[in-house]
Design a protein around this motif. Structure first.
Motif, PDB file in Angstrom:
ATOM      1  N   ASP A 478       0.836  -1.237  -0.055  1.00 21.48           N
ATOM      2  CA  ASP A 478      -0.218   0.085   0.099  1.00 21.48           C
ATOM      3  C   ASP A 478       0.869   1.292  -0.024  1.00 21.48           C
ATOM      4  OD1 ASP A 478      -2.718   1.262   0.173  1.00 21.48           O
ATOM      5  OD2 ASP A 478      -1.984   1.831   1.873  1.00 21.48           O
ATOM      6  N   PRO A 479       1.787   1.354   0.783  1.00 28.89           N
ATOM      7  CA  PRO A 479       2.643   2.616   0.766  1.00 28.89           C
ATOM      8  C   PRO A 479       3.239   2.992  -0.620  1.00 28.89           C
ATOM      9  CG  PRO A 479       3.223   1.388   2.803  1.00 28.89           C
ATOM     10  CD  PRO A 479       2.399   0.431   1.949  1.00 28.89           C
ATOM     11  N   LEU A 480       3.591   1.891  -1.456  1.00 31.16           N
ATOM     12  CA  LEU A 480       4.159   2.173  -2.470  1.00 31.16           C
ATOM     13  C   LEU A 480       3.068   2.771  -3.720  1.00 31.16           C
ATOM     14  CD1 LEU A 480       6.315  -1.055  -3.067  1.00 31.16           C
ATOM     15  CD2 LEU A 480       7.076   0.914  -2.187  1.00 31.16           C
ATOM     16  N   GLY A 481       2.047   2.728  -3.114  1.00 36.87           N
ATOM     17  CA  GLY A 481       0.712   3.637  -3.988  1.00 36.87           C
ATOM     18  C   GLY A 481       0.646   2.741  -5.357  1.00 36.87           C
ATOM     19  N   HIS A 658      13.964  -8.049  -3.147  1.00 33.24           N
ATOM     20  CA  HIS A 658      14.480  -6.568  -3.356  1.00 33.24           C
ATOM     21  C   HIS A 658      14.882  -6.286  -4.796  1.00 33.24           C
ATOM     22  CE1 HIS A 658      14.380  -6.195   1.076  1.00 33.24           C
ATOM     23  NE2 HIS A 658      13.565  -5.344   0.554  1.00 33.24           N
ATOM     24  N   ASP A 659      15.292  -7.577  -5.629  1.00 27.97           N
ATOM     25  CA  ASP A 659      15.488  -7.348  -6.818  1.00 27.97           C
ATOM     26  C   ASP A 659      14.301  -6.791  -7.788  1.00 27.97           C
ATOM     27  OD1 ASP A 659      18.076  -8.222  -6.513  1.00 27.97           O
ATOM     28  OD2 ASP A 659      17.626 -10.094  -7.082  1.00 27.97           O
ATOM     29  N   LEU A 660      13.212  -7.029  -7.069  1.00 27.83           N
ATOM     30  CA  LEU A 660      12.002  -6.697  -7.909  1.00 27.83           C
ATOM     31  C   LEU A 660      11.304  -5.416  -7.357  1.00 27.83           C
ATOM     32  CD1 LEU A 660      10.212 -10.335  -7.839  1.00 27.83           C
ATOM     33  CD2 LEU A 660      10.813  -8.787  -9.931  1.00 27.83           C
ATOM     34  N   SER A 661      11.515  -5.109  -6.229  1.00 27.45           N
ATOM     35  CA  SER A 661      11.140  -4.073  -5.468  1.00 27.45           C
ATOM     36  C   SER A 661      12.146  -3.470  -4.489  1.00 27.45           C
ATOM     37  CB  SER A 661       9.724  -4.187  -4.939  1.00 27.45           C
ATOM     38  OG  SER A 661       9.109  -2.825  -4.584  1.00 27.45           O
ATOM     39  N   PRO A 662      13.026  -2.528  -4.736  1.00 28.07           N
ATOM     40  CA  PRO A 662      14.049  -2.260  -3.867  1.00 28.07           C
ATOM     41  C   PRO A 662      13.627  -1.672  -2.782  1.00 28.07           C
ATOM     42  CG  PRO A 662      14.698  -1.666  -6.089  1.00 28.07           C
ATOM     43  CD  PRO A 662      13.218  -2.156  -5.937  1.00 28.07           C
ATOM     44  N   ASP A 663      12.455  -0.708  -2.589  1.00 27.85           N
ATOM     45  CA  ASP A 663      11.677   0.024  -1.656  1.00 27.85           C
ATOM     46  C   ASP A 663      10.836  -1.076  -0.639  1.00 27.85           C
ATOM     47  OD1 ASP A 663      13.307   2.103  -2.279  1.00 27.85           O
ATOM     48  OD2 ASP A 663      11.659   3.018  -3.729  1.00 27.85           O
ATOM     49  N   LEU A 664      10.723  -2.060  -1.003  1.00 27.46           N
ATOM     50  CA  LEU A 664       9.832  -2.949  -0.279  1.00 27.46           C
ATOM     51  C   LEU A 664      10.311  -3.533   1.019  1.00 27.46           C
ATOM     52  CD1 LEU A 664       6.712  -3.852  -0.162  1.00 27.46           C
ATOM     53  CD2 LEU A 664       7.398  -5.869  -1.562  1.00 27.46           C
ATOM     54  N   PRO A 665      10.006  -2.977   2.131  1.00 23.30           N
ATOM     55  CA  PRO A 665      10.511  -3.620   3.333  1.00 23.30           C
ATOM     56  C   PRO A 665       9.770  -4.981   3.625  1.00 23.30           C
ATOM     57  CG  PRO A 665       9.287  -1.902   4.041  1.00 23.30           C
ATOM     58  CD  PRO A 665       9.176  -1.975   2.491  1.00 23.30           C
TER      59      PRO A 665
END
Lengths: 812, 240
Positions: A478-481, A658-665
């Motif tokens: 959700d935070p990634l919008g 994180h290879d797919l989405s670096p900002d996803l914790p």
């Protein structure tokens, strides 16, 4: 007054003279009192103060609709809530809220916290005043429209905004939207759901913006919890009648939105099904009862110590009485001594409680849940501890004091007649106290044993899935919008990447994980099923990815598991479990039947075996699984079945994501086995504390038996000498002393078994797979106590058997 | 070797008590023989060793040196268990302070030594208890506790207890010491009756009136057996 001061000074002198005795008594009482003050501190912090920061909650209630449940889902739509709030004559206020995770974005690091959408009157009903700025406007005129205002919790204000005193009027980003900070809630206030920590509050009307939902205008979607304040002079029944009348009118007016049961029931906050108290109110009072038994045991032990001490002070008492002291005066003097000891015990107990009160929180494993369950020592706990200490001085000291004051001074001062050994009633009281100690120990040990066996049975029970070798990690898109379609695509890619890792057997996603209080429930409508009056058509609901049953190794009974083909463009499907089939379609083939859930009809594609998803001790409940690819959920948990240690895959899985989405914790990275620990947290609390109380009881009983047998053996030294003179062999004496201890133990066991059989009935609701009269537990505990009693008697028996006859005959 | 009529024979018996660095010679070379059916009184001033000798005779204590034959068997170096068995079967004690057990009834007190005798059936024990109590005229108080009896009655119960086991010898340590003169005389008459019926009795007393009930008087002074003449001379020397 002067004489009282004299008594206090004399008592202190007496205690200084016997530091070992004083330390033993203070220590024993401190243990008993601390057990009670610790459990009380938890009750005080949870059941008595369910809303931290709100002083008086005794007139507050929560409302439940339909069949009562321990894990009730939000019961009302916004429109129903408004009608109830505006129409009720028995409530002075009714607030509504919906809590869930939100993401704080914008300046600083992204942060995932628990927030609440609240009705405009939320703070007014609770009586919460902000420490800065204002709360949400109490006006209801624009409640549905909402306004981008936010009230910060004190801790969030401190941690994220460094306690900025000029914070009011500044803005912050919540789920990528800008909100104006209008106030800061007082320290300690964490929302009105017991045991959960809410860190910010925004108006209900912002639901559409924050969570993108249109439910605020839909009478058929229940999403609000409500809490009311009862008007003074109105009782619980009147409130329920009032609300049910209103609810009936609403249901009559909008029948399509109110199928199934609509009966409203209310609960005081200490046992509200919304929050942690629903689990604590059944557990903590039982623990307090066990602690009270332990305190009684400690008192019996101390009473015995005081009796022994009073024998050595008989001459002192006789002199005082012969000097004209009244019986009451002597009793007072002894009670002052007892009170000093008890207060010292209370002081030590309070010091212990400052630490033990916080141990409740230690039982909670790391979890995504914003839990706030713990105890603390406040004025009430301190006062109760002092009162309990005062009570123990009476419980432990009154009988020895009365007994000491009833002696005949003439007899004692003549040094008593020496022509007989022992006395008929000399040790009857002490023996009675030992019987009581054994009985109470047995009761505590039986309870502890039952809880241990119950937890063991629950852990050995068939879970319906294989919890071994499963790695878990949660993430929130959700935070990634991302729009739903893009987010689903990312979910697919993550699953594909993770599955391709060496050593990974299978992987899936779910919006919950088993036995961690994260599964949801939803209203459902099984095709062809006609609900009984007041029947809740509600089932546990999970949103899961392809291969869920395969990854969890849940047996498939009929049909198929979800696959990648179950997506937004294919027929809406669900899987149900066997309990669902048994309840709604008994004896029928469920495959191909339909279930309406969240307003949409879905076809049953598979039937899974029953599993345990909420608590280990619950029986299987009806479950509906919905494919993630057909009903997007942003907060999900990755379930990965691997070969070997799941945590060894942590960095590889982290890298793949994180290879797919670096900002996803990724958060709550753990194993399924570890995560399930929260599912039996209350059982573990009970086992640990009941077990500790049981062990303490065992030690106290052993000390009590040893003390009495040892004391009576010393008192009977002369008698032993006579027996030796008459030809008793060492073995005779040894056996005689052991018999004495065992006799008391057996009487204690008989009494204890009767008491336990009555007491354990109270535990029925807390036990799983084991009866309250479980003979294995009763027999094991009885044997254990007998062995301990024999060991406790061994030393005095050995001592008695080795007495030299001439020494013994000379002793008086 | 003791003759058939000899019950107790002791030779050169010594008893030394050690306390810290002090050696106290309680008995110094005692020679004594007691025949079956004999009634012996042991007398002497306080601290002369009467009670110590009686304790050794009763196997409650062990001598430091010397020989002690009971029924012709050496008993000075027996184990605790053997001494208990012989004490139970061969010796009956009558104490100055009665030494009844307050928690037991009269009947139970008298039965007590018999309960330590392996293999004696309960009816046999009951019979013996009844007989012993009847012998001392206390059968009507069987169900009473010691505290409910007078001193004289308690001592009669103690005598019954000593008799119940049919011992070879009755050892009485100042049996009248805690009684008034009337009850004291009654107990002495009882012992005299028992002697007439064949009992062997060894009594410690410091009262010459009671010592005269015995057939023979043994005088002790400073741990030694002395004659009556010697005793008087020694006492006069001490007084001087």
């Amino acid at each position: 007054m002067n004489t009282l001061l004299y008594d206090i000074r004399y008592a202190m002198r007496q205690l200084r003279k016997s530091p070992g005795f004083a330390a033993l008594v203070v220590g024993t009482l401190a243990l008993g009192i601390a057990a009670n003050s610790t459990i009380f501190s938890w009750i005080n912090s949870t059941l008595f103060n369910p809303i931290p920061g709100v002083r008086s909650t005794g007139n507050m209630i929560t409302l439940q609709r339909g069949e009562r449940s321990e894990h009730a889902s939000p019961p009302f739509s916004y429109l129903d809530y408004v009608d109830l709030r505006d129409g009720s004559k028995t409530l002075t206020g009714l607030l509504g809220y919906h809590d869930d995770y939100v993401a704080i974005t914008g300046d600083g690091r992204p942060q995932r916290i628990y927030g609440a959408l609240t009705s405009a009157n939320y703070f007014e009903v609770l009586g919460i005043k902000p420490i800065l700025g204002r709360t949400l406007l109490p006006s209801q005129a624009n409640e549905r429209a909402g306004s981008p205002d936010v009230v910060l919790g004190y801790d969030l204000w401190q941690s994220r905004f460094s306690g900025d005193p000029a914070i009011v009027g500044k803005t912050m980003q919540i789920n990528l939207h800008t909100y104006t900070i209008v106030g800061v809630a007082p320290r300690g206030f964490l929302g009105c759901k017991s045991g959960l920590r809410t860190e910010l509050w925004i108006p209900l009307g912002m639901d559409r913006q924050v969570w993108g939902s249109t439910r605020i205008g839909d009478r058929g979607v229940s999403w609000l919890n409500v809490l009311g304040v009862v008007r003074p002079g109105v009782d619980h029944l009147q409130v329920e009648n009032d609300l049910n009348l209103l609810m009936q009118r609403i249901a009559d007016a909008y029948p399509a939105a109110h199928q199934g049961a609509n009966q409203i029931s209310t609960d005081p906050l200490w046992r509200s099904p919304f929050g942690a108290n629903v689990y604590l109110y059944g557990t903590l009072p039982i623990l307090l009862a066990l602690a009270a038994v332990l305190l009684l045991l400690a008192c019996a032990n101390v009473a015995n110590l005081l009796l022994v001490r009073s024998v050595s002070r008989r001459r002192e008492y006789a002199i005082r009485l012969s000097m004209g002291a009244s019986r009451w005066r002597l009793v007072r003097q002894l009670m002052v001594e007892n009170l000093l000891l008890a207060m010292a015990g209370g002081g030590v107990a309070l010091a212990i409680t400052f630490w033990t009160a916080r141990t409740l929180g230690y039982f909670l494993p790391g979890t995504t849940l914003p839990l706030n369950i713990n105890g603390s020592v406040d004025g009430t706990v301190t006062l109760v501890t002092i009162l309990v200490a005062a009570l123990t001085s009476v419980l432990a000291g009154a009988v020895p004091a009365l007994r000491a004051s009833s002696l005949s001074p003439a007899t004692v001062l003549k040094d008593e007649a020496l022509n007989t050994s022992g006395g008929l009633h000399k040790s009857r009281l002490a023996s009675g106290l030992v019987v009581m100690q054994v009985a109470l120990s047995l009761t505590l040990l039986v309870c502890a044993g039952l809880f241990v066996r119950s937890l063991s049975k629950a852990q050995d029970a068939d879970l319906g899935f294989d919890a071994n070798h499963v790695y878990l990690a949660s993430f929130d898109l959700d935070p990634l919008g991302y729009p739903d379609a893009k987010a689903l695509e990312l979910d697919r890619q993550i699953l594909a990447r993770v599955k391709a890792l060496p050593g990974v057997q299978s992987a899936t996603l779910a919006d919950f994980s088993p036995l961690s209080f994260t599964i949801h429930s939803d209203g459902v409508m099984p095709e062809g099923y006609i609900p009984r009056p007041h029947e809740s058509i509600e089932a546990d609901r999970g949103i899961v990815g392809p291969g869920y049953l395969q990854t969890l190794r849940t047996p498939l009974i009929a049909g198929r598991d979800f696959t990648d083909a179950d997506n937004e463009s294919t027929q809406p499907v669900v899987m149900v479990n066997q309990a669902f089939v048994n309840r709604y379609w008994p004896g029928q083939d469920a495959i191909g039947k339909r279930v309406q859930i969240a307003g949409q009809w879905r076809t049953v594609a598979g039937v899974a075996a029953n599993g345990k998803y909420r608590r280990l001790t619950y029986d299987a409940a009806p479950l509906v699984l919905v494919p993630l690819m057909q009903r997007y959920e942003d907060l999900v948990t990755l379930h990965v079945r691997v070969n070997g240690d799941p945590m060894a895959f942590s960095s590889a899985i982290d890298q793949a994501v994180h290879d797919l989405s670096p900002d996803l914790p990724l958060f709550n990275v753990t194993t399924l086995k570890n995560n399930m620990r929260i599912g039996n947290v209350f059982e573990r609390i009970v086992v640990v504390f009941a077990g500790s109380f049981g062990l303490l009881a065992l030690v106290l009983a052993a000390v009590g038996i040893y003390g009495v047998v040892s004391y009576s053996t010393r008192q009977r030294t002369h008698e032993i000498g006579i027996r030796v003179a008459l030809g008793a062999a060492r073995g005779d004496l040894f056996r005689q002393i052991l018999r004495q201890g065992l006799r008391l133990t057996l009487i204690g066991l008989t009494v204890g078994i009767a008491v336990s059989l009555a007491f354990t009935r109270l535990l029925r609701g807390l036990l799983f797979g084991v009866g309250t009269a479980d003979w294995i537990t009763f027999a094991s505990v009885s044997i254990l106590l007998c062995v301990v009693a024999l060991v406790a008697c061994y030393v005095p028996a050995r001592r008695a058997a080795s007495i030299e006859p001439m020494q013994a005959l000379r002793s008086e | 070797m003791a003759s058939n009529g000899t019950l107790i024979e002791i030779e050169d018996l010594t008893k030394i008590f050690y306390t810290d660095e002090v050696e106290t010679h309680a008995l110094s070379g005692i020679h004594l023989t007691i025949s079956r059916g004999e009634y012996v009184a042991m007398s002497g001033p306080s601290g002369c060793g009467k009670s110590t000798l009686l304790s050794i005779l009763g196997l409650l204590d062990t001598p430091t040196g010397g020989k002690y034959l009971l029924n012709g068997n050496p008993v000075e170096n027996l184990s605790f268990g053997d001494r208990s068995r012989i004490r139970n079967q061969e010796i009956g004690f009558i104490f100055q302070s009665f030494n009844l057990i307050g928690d037991l009834t009269v009947e139970e007190n008298v039965e007590l030594p018999l309960t330590y005798r392996a293999g004696m059936p309960s009816p046999e024990r009951k019979r013996r208890v009844k007989e012993a109590l009847e012998r001392v005229n206390m059968a009507h108080r069987m169900r009473h506790y010691p505290a409910q009896l007078s001193g004289g009655q308690q001592q009669r119960v103690a005598v019954a207890r000593a008799l119940a086991g049919s011992p070879s010898i009755l050892l009485a340590d100042e049996p009248t010491g805690n009684l008034d003169s009337k009850n004291g005389e009654a107990v002495m008459h009882l012992l005299a009756d028992l002697h007439r019926e064949g009992a062997t009795i060894c009594m410690v007393t410091h009262d010459p009136r009671f010592a005269r009930h015995a057939q023979r008087e043994v005088h002790l002074f400073d741990g030694k057996v002395v004659s009556e003449t010697e005793l008087k001379k020694l006492e006069e020397e001490v007084e001087a």
